[in-house]
Design an enzyme around this catalytic site. Structure first.
Site, PDB file in Angstrom:
ATOM      1  CB  SER A   1      -0.863   0.010   1.280  1.00 22.54           C
ATOM      2  OG  SER A   1      -1.483   1.260   1.455  1.00 22.54           O
TER       3      SER A   1
ATOM      4  CE1 TYR B   1      -3.797  -2.241   5.373  1.00 28.07           C
ATOM      5  CE2 TYR B   1      -2.885  -0.113   4.759  1.00 28.07           C
ATOM      6  CZ  TYR B   1      -3.488  -1.303   4.405  1.00 28.07           C
ATOM      7  OH  TYR B   1      -3.767  -1.554   3.084  1.00 28.07           O
TER       8      TYR B   1
HETATM    9  N1  LIG Z   1      -8.787  -0.792  -0.963  1.00 31.68           N
HETATM   10  C1  LIG Z   1      -7.773   0.023  -0.782  1.00 31.68           C
HETATM   11  O1  LIG Z   1      -7.937   1.267  -0.758  1.00 31.68           O
HETATM   12  C2  LIG Z   1      -6.376  -0.538  -0.620  1.00 31.68           C
HETATM   13  C3  LIG Z   1      -5.297   0.349  -0.759  1.00 31.68           C
HETATM   14  C4  LIG Z   1      -4.013  -0.129  -0.633  1.00 31.68           C
HETATM   15  C5  LIG Z   1      -3.789  -1.455  -0.385  1.00 31.68           C
HETATM   16  N2  LIG Z   1      -4.847  -2.309  -0.250  1.00 31.68           N
HETATM   17  C6  LIG Z   1      -4.545  -3.718   0.027  1.00 31.68           C
HETATM   18  O2  LIG Z   1      -5.118  -4.485  -1.013  1.00 31.68           O
HETATM   19  C7  LIG Z   1      -5.377  -5.807  -0.540  1.00 31.68           C
HETATM   20  C8  LIG Z   1      -6.794  -6.211  -0.917  1.00 31.68           C
HETATM   21  O3  LIG Z   1      -7.688  -5.324  -0.286  1.00 31.68           O
HETATM   22  P1  LIG Z   1      -9.119  -4.955  -0.877  1.00 31.68           P
HETATM   23  O4  LIG Z   1      -9.235  -3.491  -0.775  1.00 31.68           O
HETATM   24  O5  LIG Z   1      -9.336  -5.611  -2.170  1.00 31.68           O
HETATM   25  O6  LIG Z   1     -10.029  -5.596   0.288  1.00 31.68           O
HETATM   26  P2  LIG Z   1     -11.440  -6.351   0.270  1.00 31.68           P
HETATM   27  O7  LIG Z   1     -12.313  -5.865  -0.834  1.00 31.68           O
HETATM   28  O8  LIG Z   1     -11.937  -6.241   1.679  1.00 31.68           O
HETATM   29  O9  LIG Z   1     -11.050  -7.882  -0.023  1.00 31.68           O
HETATM   30  C9  LIG Z   1     -10.281  -8.604   0.887  1.00 31.68           C
HETATM   31  C10 LIG Z   1     -10.121 -10.045   0.419  1.00 31.68           C
HETATM   32  O10 LIG Z   1      -9.237 -10.716   1.325  1.00 31.68           O
HETATM   33  C11 LIG Z   1      -9.894 -11.853   1.895  1.00 31.68           C
HETATM   34  N3  LIG Z   1      -9.406 -11.995   3.265  1.00 31.68           N
HETATM   35  C12 LIG Z   1      -9.497 -11.100   4.276  1.00 31.68           C
HETATM   36  N4  LIG Z   1      -8.957 -11.611   5.410  1.00 31.68           N
HETATM   37  C13 LIG Z   1      -8.508 -12.852   5.096  1.00 31.68           C
HETATM   38  C14 LIG Z   1      -7.885 -13.894   5.851  1.00 31.68           C
HETATM   39  N5  LIG Z   1      -7.636 -13.761   7.166  1.00 31.68           N
HETATM   40  N6  LIG Z   1      -7.551 -15.042   5.219  1.00 31.68           N
HETATM   41  C15 LIG Z   1      -7.824 -15.192   3.896  1.00 31.68           C
HETATM   42  N7  LIG Z   1      -8.421 -14.257   3.141  1.00 31.68           N
HETATM   43  C16 LIG Z   1      -8.772 -13.104   3.743  1.00 31.68           C
HETATM   44  C17 LIG Z   1     -11.394 -11.534   1.770  1.00 31.68           C
HETATM   45  O11 LIG Z   1     -12.224 -12.684   1.700  1.00 31.68           O
HETATM   46  P3  LIG Z   1     -12.830 -13.412   3.022  1.00 31.68           P
HETATM   47  O12 LIG Z   1     -13.382 -12.331   3.899  1.00 31.68           O
HETATM   48  O13 LIG Z   1     -13.831 -14.392   2.512  1.00 31.68           O
HETATM   49  O14 LIG Z   1     -11.660 -14.110   3.651  1.00 31.68           O
HETATM   50  C18 LIG Z   1     -11.407 -10.818   0.403  1.00 31.68           C
HETATM   51  O15 LIG Z   1     -11.387 -11.769  -0.639  1.00 31.68           O
HETATM   52  C19 LIG Z   1      -5.117  -5.773   0.974  1.00 31.68           C
HETATM   53  O16 LIG Z   1      -3.844  -6.330   1.245  1.00 31.68           O
HETATM   54  C20 LIG Z   1      -5.127  -4.284   1.297  1.00 31.68           C
HETATM   55  O17 LIG Z   1      -4.338  -4.002   2.426  1.00 31.68           O
HETATM   56  C21 LIG Z   1      -6.148  -1.881  -0.357  1.00 31.68           C
END
Ligand SMILES: NC(=O)c1ccc[n+]([C@@H]2O[C@H](COP(=O)([O-])OP(=O)(O)OC[C@H]3O[C@@H](n4cnc5c(N)ncnc54)[C@H](OP(=O)(O)O)[C@@H]3O)[C@@H](O)[C@H]2O)c1
Length: 255
Positions: free
Chosen positions: A135, A145
């Site tokens: 991130s 985080y």
């Molecule tokens: N969205 C943003 O603004 C942003 C910005 C920078 C970086 N990121 C990073 O991008 C990545 C993806 O985030 P996202 O925004 O796409 O989030 P999201 O829409 O909440 O999706 C998260 C995914 O991870 C799975 N997950 C969560 N906890 C888990 C666990 N303990 N074991 C296995 N699977 C798990 C969830 O499925 P289940 O709940 O079914 O397990 C879901 O498939 C993360 O690493 C986040 O830190 C996001």
């Protein structure tokens, strides 16, 4: 057909990687905790793109979940996207320390173990890639985080150099550092994002496109979009105390 293992593949950025890699002809291994959502995603992608899709229900905050993911990675995959992640509902000391430990397990230990399991096979075959989703928070002051994502960046850079030193030109390890992306992430963490200006949000598909392009070009730290590249460059220039004060506040209001 090459195979990609994607963690957190049922929502947000992970689901966008799954769609794009399926369209590119990858067979998929989709990992998350929710089996019903995994099966729905597998049926959809398998039907739409005519690729083989396996599902792996695993909680990466547990030893058993990490073991299962590492075992699948060791069995042979061509690309890993270590994407699963989350934010806690509050700033440091306002969430239980056990939740901070859970974050380190998912963001750091799982990434370490899955990468360690996947790379030997890739090195043997002389090709492969690991994309670790970090991130822009890695470059800012964002509690545990940001600290965990800083580890992901430093780990990916270090491993990329270590395998390059072994002469493995076509095995790549890269961290990708998105800014704000509309996914389930902020709702799950109870973050109030109403005040965040629209230009701060980048599309999921742009993150995936730029990450895959940067991986092909041998980049080790990918920051998708010109606006976030500029922001990260700026963060390196402003006085640390100012950066820490301002960056620790933006978008960190909770329900
Ligand atoms: N969205 C943003 O603004 C942003 C910005 C920078 C970086 N990121 C990073 O991008 C990545 C993806 O985030 P996202 O925004 O796409 O989030 P999201 O829409 O909440 O999706 C998260 C995914 O991870 C799975 N997950 C969560 N906890 C888990 C666990 N303990 N074991 C296995 N699977 C798990 C969830 O499925 P289940 O709940 O079914 O397990 C879901 O498939 C993360 O690493 C986040 O830190 C996001």
């Amino acid at each position: 057909m090459p195979t990609a293992l994607i963690t957190g593949a049922t929502a947000g950025i992970g689901a966008a990687f799954a769609r794009r890699l399926a369209a590119d002809g990858f067979d998929l291994v989709l990992l998350a905790r929710d089996t019903a959502r995994l099966e729905a995603a597998a049926a959809d992608l398998g039907g739409r793109y005519r690729v083989r899709v396996e599902t792996l229900t695993a909680d990466l905050s547990t030893d058993a979940g990490i073991d299962a993911a590492a075992a699948r990675a060791a069995a042979g995959v061509d690309l890993v996207v270590n994407n699963a992640g989350f934010a806690n509902k509050g700033t440091f000391l306002n969430v239980p320390v056990t939740d901070e430990q859970t974050m380190l397990k998912v963001h750091c230990e799982a990434v370490l173990r899955i990468t360690s399991a996947a790379l030997p096979g890739m090195l043997e075959r002389g090709r492969g890639g690991v994309i670790n989703v970090a991130s822009v928070a890695a470059f800012l002051a964002r509690g545990t985080y940001g600290a965990s994502k800083a580890w992901v960046v430093a780990f990916s850079r270090g491993v990329a150099q270590d395998i390059a030193a072994q002469g493995a030109k076509n095995v790549r390890v890269m961290a990708v550092c998105p800014g704000f992306v509309h996914t389930e992430f902020h709702d799950r963490a109870g973050m109030k994002m109403d005040g965040m200006p629209e230009f701060m949000w980048i599309p999921q598909d742009l993150v995936v496109d730029e990450a895959l392009r940067d991986l092909r070009h041998g980049v080790t730290v990918s920051v998708p979009s010109a606006r976030y590249k500029a922001l990260v460059a700026l963060a390196r220039m402003v006085p640390p105390s100012l950066l820490e004060r301002t960056s620790s506040r933006a978008g960190r209001n909770y329900d």
